[in-house]
Scaffold this motif. Structure first.
Motif, PDB file in Angstrom:
ATOM      1  N   ILE A1352       0.898  -1.061  -0.042  1.00  0.00           N
ATOM      2  CA  ILE A1352       0.227  -0.010  -0.113  1.00  0.00           C
ATOM      3  C   ILE A1352       0.924   0.933  -0.100  1.00  0.00           C
ATOM      4  CG2 ILE A1352      -1.879   1.289   1.370  1.00  0.00           C
ATOM      5  CD1 ILE A1352      -2.607  -1.613   2.267  1.00  0.00           C
ATOM      6  N   VAL A1353       1.209   1.867  -1.063  1.00  0.00           N
ATOM      7  CA  VAL A1353       1.943   3.061  -1.307  1.00  0.00           C
ATOM      8  C   VAL A1353       1.069   4.226  -1.186  1.00  0.00           C
ATOM      9  CG1 VAL A1353       3.930   4.025  -2.894  1.00  0.00           C
ATOM     10  CG2 VAL A1353       3.192   1.525  -3.078  1.00  0.00           C
ATOM     11  N   THR A1354       1.331   5.214  -0.281  1.00  0.00           N
ATOM     12  CA  THR A1354       1.107   6.048   0.128  1.00  0.00           C
ATOM     13  C   THR A1354       1.784   7.602   0.037  1.00  0.00           C
ATOM     14  OG1 THR A1354       1.086   5.882   2.587  1.00  0.00           O
ATOM     15  CG2 THR A1354      -1.137   5.133   1.175  1.00  0.00           C
ATOM     16  N   ARG A1355       1.075   8.761  -0.174  1.00  0.00           N
ATOM     17  CA  ARG A1355       1.704  10.001  -0.035  1.00  0.00           C
ATOM     18  C   ARG A1355       0.734  11.026   0.597  1.00  0.00           C
ATOM     19  NH1 ARG A1355       2.786  11.862  -6.303  1.00  0.00           N
ATOM     20  NH2 ARG A1355       0.629  12.359  -6.652  1.00  0.00           N
ATOM     21  N   TRP A1356       1.137  12.184   0.978  1.00  0.00           N
ATOM     22  CA  TRP A1356       0.141  13.022   1.668  1.00  0.00           C
ATOM     23  C   TRP A1356      -0.134  13.946   0.188  1.00  0.00           C
ATOM     24  CZ3 TRP A1356      -1.231  12.035   5.980  1.00  0.00           C
ATOM     25  CH2 TRP A1356      -0.470  11.667   7.050  1.00  0.00           C
ATOM     26  N   ARG A1357      -1.665  14.420   0.339  1.00  0.00           N
ATOM     27  CA  ARG A1357      -2.156  14.902  -0.439  1.00  0.00           C
ATOM     28  C   ARG A1357      -1.844  16.593  -0.598  1.00  0.00           C
ATOM     29  NH1 ARG A1357      -8.424  15.973  -2.236  1.00  0.00           N
ATOM     30  NH2 ARG A1357      -8.229  16.908  -4.357  1.00  0.00           N
ATOM     31  N   ARG A1358      -1.381  17.209  -1.324  1.00  0.00           N
ATOM     32  CA  ARG A1358      -0.797  18.421  -1.309  1.00  0.00           C
ATOM     33  C   ARG A1358      -1.376  19.308  -2.144  1.00  0.00           C
ATOM     34  NH1 ARG A1358       3.939  18.257   1.939  1.00  0.00           N
ATOM     35  NH2 ARG A1358       4.869  16.085   2.351  1.00  0.00           N
ATOM     36  N   ARG A1366      -5.983  19.021   4.261  1.00  0.00           N
ATOM     37  CA  ARG A1366      -6.902  18.577   5.491  1.00  0.00           C
ATOM     38  C   ARG A1366      -8.146  18.695   5.156  1.00  0.00           C
ATOM     39  NH1 ARG A1366      -3.595  18.002  10.044  1.00  0.00           N
ATOM     40  NH2 ARG A1366      -1.603  18.988   9.973  1.00  0.00           N
ATOM     41  N   LYS A1367      -9.189  17.508   5.882  1.00  0.00           N
ATOM     42  CA  LYS A1367     -10.337  17.480   5.823  1.00  0.00           C
ATOM     43  C   LYS A1367     -10.716  16.810   7.267  1.00  0.00           C
ATOM     44  CE  LYS A1367     -14.121  15.684   3.111  1.00  0.00           C
ATOM     45  NZ  LYS A1367     -14.695  15.102   1.976  1.00  0.00           N
ATOM     46  N   SER A1368     -11.628  17.558   7.911  1.00  0.00           N
ATOM     47  CA  SER A1368     -12.284  17.387   9.155  1.00  0.00           C
ATOM     48  C   SER A1368     -10.882  17.345  10.128  1.00  0.00           C
ATOM     49  CB  SER A1368     -12.669  15.677   9.238  1.00  0.00           C
ATOM     50  OG  SER A1368     -13.898  16.008   8.466  1.00  0.00           O
ATOM     51  N   LEU A1369      -9.970  18.202   9.902  1.00  0.00           N
ATOM     52  CA  LEU A1369      -8.795  18.417  10.805  1.00  0.00           C
ATOM     53  C   LEU A1369      -7.717  17.451  10.589  1.00  0.00           C
ATOM     54  CD1 LEU A1369     -10.550  19.737  14.068  1.00  0.00           C
ATOM     55  CD2 LEU A1369      -9.623  20.935  12.137  1.00  0.00           C
ATOM     56  N   LYS A1370      -7.955  16.459   9.736  1.00  0.00           N
ATOM     57  CA  LYS A1370      -7.113  15.109   9.500  1.00  0.00           C
ATOM     58  C   LYS A1370      -6.450  15.615   7.923  1.00  0.00           C
ATOM     59  CE  LYS A1370      -9.131  12.006  12.426  1.00  0.00           C
ATOM     60  NZ  LYS A1370      -9.629  10.448  12.469  1.00  0.00           N
ATOM     61  N   LYS A1371      -5.033  15.149   7.932  1.00  0.00           N
ATOM     62  CA  LYS A1371      -4.310  14.993   6.753  1.00  0.00           C
ATOM     63  C   LYS A1371      -5.079  13.917   5.757  1.00  0.00           C
ATOM     64  CE  LYS A1371       0.078  16.301   9.042  1.00  0.00           C
ATOM     65  NZ  LYS A1371       1.529  15.787   9.279  1.00  0.00           N
ATOM     66  N   MET A1372      -4.824  14.347   4.380  1.00  0.00           N
ATOM     67  CA  MET A1372      -5.515  13.507   3.605  1.00  0.00           C
ATOM     68  C   MET A1372      -4.565  12.726   2.701  1.00  0.00           C
ATOM     69  SD  MET A1372      -8.632  15.673   1.719  1.00  0.00           S
ATOM     70  CE  MET A1372      -9.463  13.970   1.073  1.00  0.00           C
ATOM     71  N   LEU A1373      -4.557  11.477   2.359  1.00  0.00           N
ATOM     72  CA  LEU A1373      -3.563  10.800   1.916  1.00  0.00           C
ATOM     73  C   LEU A1373      -3.969  10.317   0.309  1.00  0.00           C
ATOM     74  CD1 LEU A1373      -3.055   7.679   4.424  1.00  0.00           C
ATOM     75  CD2 LEU A1373      -1.567   9.609   3.565  1.00  0.00           C
ATOM     76  N   GLU A1374      -2.971  10.224  -0.588  1.00  0.00           N
ATOM     77  CA  GLU A1374      -3.232   9.621  -1.690  1.00  0.00           C
ATOM     78  C   GLU A1374      -2.511   8.408  -1.803  1.00  0.00           C
ATOM     79  OE1 GLU A1374      -1.502  12.383  -4.559  1.00  0.00           O
ATOM     80  OE2 GLU A1374      -3.401  13.687  -4.606  1.00  0.00           O
ATOM     81  N   VAL A1375      -3.319   7.454  -2.652  1.00  0.00           N
ATOM     82  CA  VAL A1375      -2.892   5.883  -2.736  1.00  0.00           C
ATOM     83  C   VAL A1375      -2.488   5.758  -4.026  1.00  0.00           C
ATOM     84  CG1 VAL A1375      -4.983   5.078  -2.828  1.00  0.00           C
ATOM     85  CG2 VAL A1375      -3.177   3.577  -1.839  1.00  0.00           C
ATOM     86  N   LEU A1376      -1.601   4.769  -4.354  1.00  0.00           N
ATOM     87  CA  LEU A1376      -1.416   4.339  -5.683  1.00  0.00           C
ATOM     88  C   LEU A1376      -2.367   3.100  -5.893  1.00  0.00           C
ATOM     89  CD1 LEU A1376       0.692   4.781  -7.978  1.00  0.00           C
ATOM     90  CD2 LEU A1376       2.101   2.892  -7.070  1.00  0.00           C
TER      91      LEU A1376
END
Length: 1504
Positions: A1352-1358, A1366-1376
């Motif tokens: 599961i390869v992820t990075r932060w959405r920027r 962020r959404k609902s005060l939480k950082k959002m991820l992007e996944v491959l």
């Protein structure tokens, strides 16, 4: 073609009774199998498509009938039993039947002949054959009025695309916006009256408002009958246009009673069908309230359920179609509505849920619907076999004995799976809050299913909004879509905004404007082109636009029709507005005024609501309304369809009712006056809200309001509001007090308007009075008595110019009359030369008026405007007559005719005096009366001429024989007959006063008429006197009494009509006179030549353009114009608010509001009764719960006492009720859903993926191996993988299975489980998670664990600046994620591990070979988030998937390894689709992959 009956053999001679269009030739109807040929499934009909959209109840046209007769037999088949095999069962009458259910004589001849087949087993696949259908056309239900529908008999194997093609192209149905599949009890059942009414009203409402198709079983029983009656009641209560609901019945051909009447090889148009419920027996009649019938034939008789597979395939096919409407493409949604029902209904619900179709279950309808409704809110583990058994015993009390233990298990499993998909399940409960209507429940079910569907980004919300727009349900959009759950950007709404505009859905346009859509951003050049390209084909503007395109195509000699551009739109609008869009070589991306452009688009299509909404957004509101009035006037003139013309006039009337404020007008003229006068003057009075706005402006600030009248509007072709109103002939606007005050100011020039007219005349006669206080001026610079400009200001005032021109004209007429009567000599005198000079000055003035073009319209346009004026035409006639007379007068031979022509010219010049009288409030309207009466006289003369000529010819023919003199013929036929009306009756008409001396016997005397027929002896007339007297009496009766009194009545009506509104007419006419003399040179003729000479020098020599006077047309500075428009817009908003308040205070509106409140109150009372009943039940449940708790407490006390030696357990009473907990669970409605299921779920799906194998149903409580399950008998399935070298034996024989080493390394195959040792039974391993309902290894390669790897390869959405979103005060991820070839779903880049490999094969497809080692290093550095069993649909009892999920997270956006990974991804297999996708719970991945993503987001503390 073959044809056969069912209950009796139908002979060719009998066909004529059913199909009257066919002949009697028996050879046309072959009876042998060799006569049939197999034809392709789908061939194009001769017409390709039947474009006309006919209603189902309309008769079929001849061309469409021929198309159906040729197309249907070529493309649609039926099924026939081709071999008779005697059945052990008999028919209802005790006769021998075939295994197919038909009698021997109902088979084809070839099917009954060979005895060799009688002993064989009947096999449908071999003994049933397809052949062209013989039943199609229009079905007419005998004895039920105009009940007519379409029907067709189809084979059960017919492709759905063929049926869909038939319905949309040949039956003329529009593709649906929604598909409603209604299923349930096939037999009549009882529903509560209130629930029945709610269901009926809601079903037809959702179908009618959304443009849906309703699909049922089509028979006249059960739920199908309920639907039919609902449609019937709706059609009877609505108008013809509203009552068009498509209701399609899909029934089994072999179960339709009286189907013989439907058999027509050449089509039944119509086929008469008798609905006979009394004699139908085990069969069923078709429901007469359905509009279309598809009768599915499998070659059998009396077997129900044959249509279900084809219906399922057809519904699935329709739901996969994409409908494009209004520029928005949506896949046709489908919903299943369930009433009552039995075992077949449960299968239908289960299949629908499995296919992702949302279901609405109507609670209270009975049986299956109530079983599901009562357990729908329970946690799935609580739905046990015992609970289902109990529900069935109550709700299926009549047939409960038929439920075996295996059926109970199957029902429990299916109901668990149905309830588990809560996002697809909606329970409609009567009285439930928010679900008072079935239509709302149906649409909410669809949106709930769409909202919970997996998607990428905004796709899901966009889809929901497209559905709401397609359904035209703005209420659903407000309550379900535009909520706090999703934040809409205005640009996201632009596509659906265009769709709402094209589809004419004003409520959605208003909603989108409320949600922040700005028209200035929405309306671009391309958007306008797109809107005009998608105009309604029925509107006049569209046809004119197509004509312009066709002319351009012919002009350019192109092969293709040119694409619509905005300069084409300008060409069409040229008659009503000046060119607003110029042809441009470049491509513009903006417009001058987007609101204006959109307003024009709406108005030219006569869309009232849209135009009103857009007009409310306009800034230049007064000019916009006046321009729209002019556009509609021009379109109404050219519209040929009277209904459309009436709609335009009605629309104009509605706008005028809303717009006009009679109380604010000086003359207090009512609305009806405006409409009548406008129609009489060929006016279309569409002026939305401008008088009201102008009234408010005039009340607030008179000077600003008058500036609005004369301000040059760049957006509307550099014209003014006053000019637009005059061109549109809006009398109400021009007669407004504010406009009249402005015109009065212009009329008096720079003088004060309170100067008396006698003062002006006195100053004209003695101008030194100007330098006294006798005349006052408005401007301060003219106040000093010695100011020289006072003289110029006085003589350039329009009122003074007018009076001087009157004086000049009267002088000209007096001199002209003197010359004609006294001084007309062969050689002209000086007085006559003066007249010629005077006339020359008049000609020069008319030439100036013709060429005066300050707006740059061109000579042709100015000429057309000049000749539209009646008085200009009269001037031209007078001048031409004068010049003709002058030419004849100067020639000696025509001297006298010249004087005659000049005398006639004098008459015309005198008539020109009437134009001067328009300034008079008294005489002005009289001129209109005269003009109107002239029209009345014209029509009267046409009627009179009929009587005059008819009587004259008859009289002449009776009295006189062969009169050859033309002049005396005209006198006798026309002249004498005309004079007879006024009392000059010919003396010889009756023979009494006949005098032969007054006539010429032979017609030789040119001064006497020819004598009537006379007796040669006594010279007495011999014509029948009685006949001539009768004709004369009748002639005088009709002409003198009837026609003349009709003319008097017409004159009186015209006079009264105009006389009642003289003030308004005078005010409208007054402007033309003021405008003429405002722009006229100050000197009167003939001195006006000096002004003409000055103009010639300035225009011809100095090349100075013509300019408007600032008083009538003024171009403001940008800042001043912006401030003025802002002020106008502010007052417009106030006016609209005031209008809304007035509408609310309207008596009719109050009555409607009260009626609506009463209806709501009555409904609330009914709901309150239902809720009170439910409240009592809840209190009883609460009481039982308290009793249960008290019993438990007493049981604990008793046990404690026993443990301490008090008493014994023998006589302990039983405390509490076993029902209490169960009842409590049933009432837990709306509680939190169950947490993660304790057992695997995907591994127990009934249909095994990639095969037709069905698992044995395993309810949740029977999953563990430890639980006894004697009925468990799963099928065996092991697929063979030809492309895999390593796989366990396909057949699980004991010898091959003994070679497998479980719980250890078996060569390269790792058979060890992450969960420890697993049980091996009979040579096969057992799934450690329990039963799955299937033995074997399925599609997996190995028995036991099949290991997999899922990185599961992820990075932060920027953001673009690098900051983390962020959404609902939480950082959002992007996944491959990746999409592999031949797959429709996305997945994580991983999969099964081949023996001896460390990376999955699917992962190797994604990465280049040189990056494999580096990726292995990344996996080693990653975090293991899952290691063990994976709930996979491929799992079986003996083979399962175990995986290792590793999280590889790149925290830094500049990570070298991430950049290297991206570079290697770009060079992967082009057939693969790879993307970085935002991670949330709706990401469209496999369910087990989503569980892994949830763990990753929890690990990283990210949003999910």
């Amino acid at each position: 073609m073959a044809m056969r009956g069912r209950s009796s053999k139908v002979l060719p001679s009998e066909l004529n009774k059913v199909c009257p269009e066919k002949g009697d030739n028996p050879a046309a109807y072959p009876r042998k199998m060799s006569d049939f040929e197999v034809v392709p499934n789908l061939q194009q009909s001769s017409s390709s498509v039947c474009k006309s959209r006919r209603k189902a109840h309309f008769p079929t046209g001849s061309n469409e009938k021929e198309n159906l007769i040729s197309w249907i037999p070529e493309n649609i088949q039926k099924k026939e039993c081709t071999y008779f095999v005697e059945s052990s069962q008999t028919s209802d009458s005790g006769r021998i039947v075939c295994e197919c259910g038909y009698l021997r004589e109902q088979h084809l001849e070839d099917a009954a002949k060979p005895p060799i087949f009688l002993g064989k087993e009947w096999d449908p696949s071999r003994h049933v054959q397809e052949m062209p259908t013989d039943a199609f056309g229009d079905i007419h239900f005998t004895g039920l009025g105009q009940k007519t529908g379409k029907y067709v008999r189809v084979s059960s194997d017919t492709p759905p695309r063929v049926i869909y093609h038939l319905m949309t192209q040949h039956w003329g149905l529009d593709a649906p916006n929604l598909l409603i599949s209604v299923t349930g009890g096939a037999k009549n059942f009882v529903m509560k009256p209130r629930l029945k009414n709610i269901f009926r009203q809601g079903l037809v409402k959702v179908a009618q408002t959304t443009g849906a198709w309703i699909i049922t079983g089509g028979s006249h029983a059960g739920v199908m009958k309920q639907v039919g009656e609902a449609v019937r009641d709706f059609i009877l209560s609505c108008s013809h246009k509203e009552g068009d609901i498509v209701t399609i019945g899909i029934a089994t051909w072999g179960t339709v009673y009286n189907r013989e009447s439907l058999i027509c090889p050449m089509g039944g148009f119509p086929a008469e069908y008798m609905l006979d419920e009394e004699n139908q027996g085990s069969l069923s009649c078709l429901d007469s309230n359905h509009s279309h019938f598809i009768l599915v034939d499998d070659g059998t008789h009396g077997r129900y359920g044959v249509e279900i597979p084809l219906r399922t395939r057809l519904e699935k096919f329709i739901s996969e179609q994409t409908k494009v409407k209004g520029g928005v493409a949506i896949k046709i949604p489908i919903v299943c509505v369930v009433l009552e029902g039995g075992p077949g209904t449960l299968d239908t619900i289960y299949n629908a849920i499995t296919n992702g179709t949302p279901c609405v279950i109507v609670e209270g309808s009975g049986r299956v619907a109530d079983v599901i409704s009562e357990v729908a809110n329970l946690p799935v583990p609580k739905i046990t076999i015992a609970l289902i058994r109990k529900k069935l015993s109550v709700l299926f009390h009549d047939t409960y004995e038929l439920f075996t233990e295996g059926k109970l298990v199957e029902w429990t499993k299916k109901i668990q799976d149905i309830v588990r998909s809560r996002q697809l399940l909606t329970i409609f409960r009567e009285g439930k809050y928010g679900q008072q209507d079935v239509d709302v429940a149906i649409l909410q079910a669809l949106l709930k299913a769409s909202r919970n569907q997996d998607h990428f980004g905004h796709e899901n919300w966009d889809h929901q909004l497209k559905l709401a727009v397609a359904w035209n349900r703005v209420d659903i959009a407000r309550s379900e879509i535009f909520t706090d759950d999703h934040e809409w950007k205005p640009t996201d709404l632009h596509p659906v905004m265009a769709a709402a505009l094209i589809s004419n859905k004003p409520e959605f346009v208003k909603l989108f404007l409320e949600q922040g859509v700005r028209l200035k951003e929405f309306v671009t050049w391309d958007t306008l082109v797109y809107l005009y390209d998608n105009m309604a084909p029925s509107c006049l503007f569209h046809s004119k636009l197509q004509k312009v395109l066709l002319e351009e195509k012919e002009r350019t000699a192109g092969s293709k029709m040119p694409r619509i551009q905005l300069h084409h739109v300008s060409q069409v609008q040229s008659s009503s507005l000046r060119s607003l869009y110029k042809r441009s070589a470049g491509r513009a991306t903006f417009t001058m005024d987007p609101v204006r452009d959109l307003l024009i688009w709406a108005v030219v299509q006569n869309r009232k609501e849209l135009a009103e909404i857009i007009w409310a957004q306009s800034q230049d509101c007064m000019a916009s309304a006046l321009a729209c009035s002019k556009i509609l006037k021009e379109l109404a003139k050219e519209e040929e369809d009277t209904d459309t013309t009436d709609d335009m006039l009605a629309l104009a009337e509605q706008y005028e009712h809303k717009a006009i404020d009679p109380a604010a007008k000086g003359d207090a003229v009512g609305t009806l006056l405006s409409i009548k006068l406008s129609l009489e003057l060929s006016v279309v009075p569409l002026v939305p809200a401008w008088p009201g706005v102008f009234t408010d402006c005039y009340r607030k600030d008179e000077e600003r309001a008058q500036k609005l009248l004369t301000r040059v509007s760049e957006a509307w072709g550099k014209t003014t509001c006053l000019q637009l109103a005059l061109e549109a002939k809006n009398m109400n606007f021009v007669s407004h007090g504010g406009v009249q005050a402005f015109l009065t100011k212009v009329w008096w020039g720079k003088m004060c308007v309170d100067n008396g007219l006698w003062r002006v005349i006195a100053c004209m006669l003695f101008f030194p009075l100007l330098y006294t206080s006798f005349i006052t001026f408005r401007e301060k610079r003219l106040q000093p008595m010695g100011c020289l400009t006072r003289l110029r200001a006085f003589f350039t005032a329009p009122v003074v110019i007018f009076l001087m021109n009157i004086l000049s004209y009267f002088t000209f007429l007096l001199l002209f009359a003197y010359v004609l009567m006294v001084d007309f000599q062969p050689l002209p005198s000086w007085r006559e030369y003066l007249i010629y000079f005077w006339l020359f000055s008049l000609v020069c003035e008319e030439t100036r008026q013709l060429l005066y073009d300050p707006d740059g319209l061109g000579v042709v346009k100015m000429a057309s405007l000049y000749f539209k004026d009646f008085w200009n035409k009269l001037d031209i006639c007078a001048i031409l007559a004068f010049l003709t007379g002058l030419t004849c007068r100067l020639i000696p031979s025509t001297f006298y005719p010249g004087r005659i022509i000049l005398s006639l010219a004098f008459i015309i010049f005198c008539l020109r005096l009437m134009h001067i009288f328009t300034v008079s409030r008294t005489l002005g309207p009289k001129i209109i009366i005269v003009k109107r009466m002239m029209k009345d006289v014209f029509f009267f003369l046409f009627l009179l001429a009929v009587w005059v000529v008819s009587f004259g010819v008859a009289k002449q023919a009776i009295l006189i024989h062969n009169e050859e003199r033309v002049e005396w013929l005209f006198r006798g036929v026309v002249y004498h007959s005309y004079l007879t009306i006024f009392g000059q009756i010919p003396s010889y008409i009756d023979g009494v006063n006949f005098n032969i001396d007054q006539c010429s016997p032979n017609g030789t005397d040119p001064y006497k008429p020819k004598c009537p027929e006379t007796n040669e002896d006594n010279k007495k007339p011999i014509f029948p006197e009685w006949l001539t007297v009768i004709l004369l009496c009748l002639y005088l009766l009709f002409t003198n009494i009837l026609l003349l009194n009709l003319l008097i009545a017409m004159f009186n009506y015209t006079f009264q009509q105009v006389q009642e509104h003289t003030d308004q007419i005078w005010k409208f006419q007054r402007h033309d006179l003021i405008e003429e003399y405002h722009g006229r040179p100050p000197a009167p003729p003939p001195f006006i030549l000096l002004n003409h000479l000055q103009i010639l020098v300035r225009r011809g020599l100095l090349r100075r353009p013509a300019t408007h006077h600032k008083q009538l047309k003024e171009k403001l500075e940008k800042n001043e114009e912006a401030a003025l428009l802002s002020w106008e817009m502010y007052l417009k908003e106030n006016y609209l608010q005031h209008q809304q308040c007035q509408e609310k205070q309207n008596t009719e509106q109050k009555i409607r509001d009260i009626a609506q409140r009463v209806d709501v109150l009555a409904e609330l009372l009914d709901l309150d009764r239902v809720k009170r009943t439910g409240l009592v039940e809840q209190r009883l449940v609460s009481l039982e719960e308290q009793v249960h708790q008290s019993a438990q407490a007493l049981r604990w006390i008793t046990q404690a006492l026993q443990d301490n030696g008090f008493g014994s357990g023998k006589d302990v009473p039983l405390m509490g009720s076993s029902k209490t907990s169960e009842m409590k669970e049933v009432q837990l409605e709306g509680k939190a859903e169950e947490s993660q299921p304790p057992h695997h779920v995907l591994a127990r799906n009934l249909l095994y993926p990639g095969s037709h194998t069905l698992r044995f149903p395993v309810p949740d409580e029977k999953v563990p191996w430890e639980v006894d399950f004697p009925l468990y008998d799963p099928p065996v399935y092991s697929a063979e993988h030809k492309d895999m070298a390593v796989q366990d034996p396909f057949s699980p024989s004991l010898e091959s299975l003994l070679k497998i080493n479980y719980n250890t390394m078996d060569g390269l195959i790792d058979r060890q489980s992450f969960h420890g040792l697993y049980t091996v039974q009979d040579g096969l391993p057992l799934n450690p998670m329990g039963r799955t309902g299937l033995r074997g290894r399925g599609r997996l390669h190995c028995f036991g664990p099949n290991h997999a790897l899922h990185p599961i390869v992820t990075r932060w959405r920027r953001n673009s600046d690098g900051s983390i979103i962020r959404k609902s005060l939480k950082k959002m991820l992007e996944v491959l994620v990746a999409q592999y070839p031949l797959s429709d779903v996305w997945a994580l880049p991983g999969g099964s591990l081949e023996p001896g490999e460390t990376l999955p094969l699917k992962l190797k497809w994604i990465l280049r070979r040189e990056f494999w080692p580096q990726f292995q290093n990344l996996l080693k550095q990653g975090t293991e988030i899952h290691k063990g069993y994976l709930d996979d649909p491929r799992n079986t009892d003996n083979a399962w998937v175990e995986t290792v999920a590793v999280s590889v997270h790149f925290d830094n956006q500049n990570d070298v390894e991430m950049k290297r990974l991206n570079s290697f991804l770009q060079g992967c297999d082009p057939e693969l689709c790879i993307r970085w996708q935002v991670l949330d719970k709706r990401i469209p991945l496999h369910a087990n992959h989503k569980e892994l993503l949830h763990k990753v987001s929890t690990l990283l503390g990210a949003y999910y």
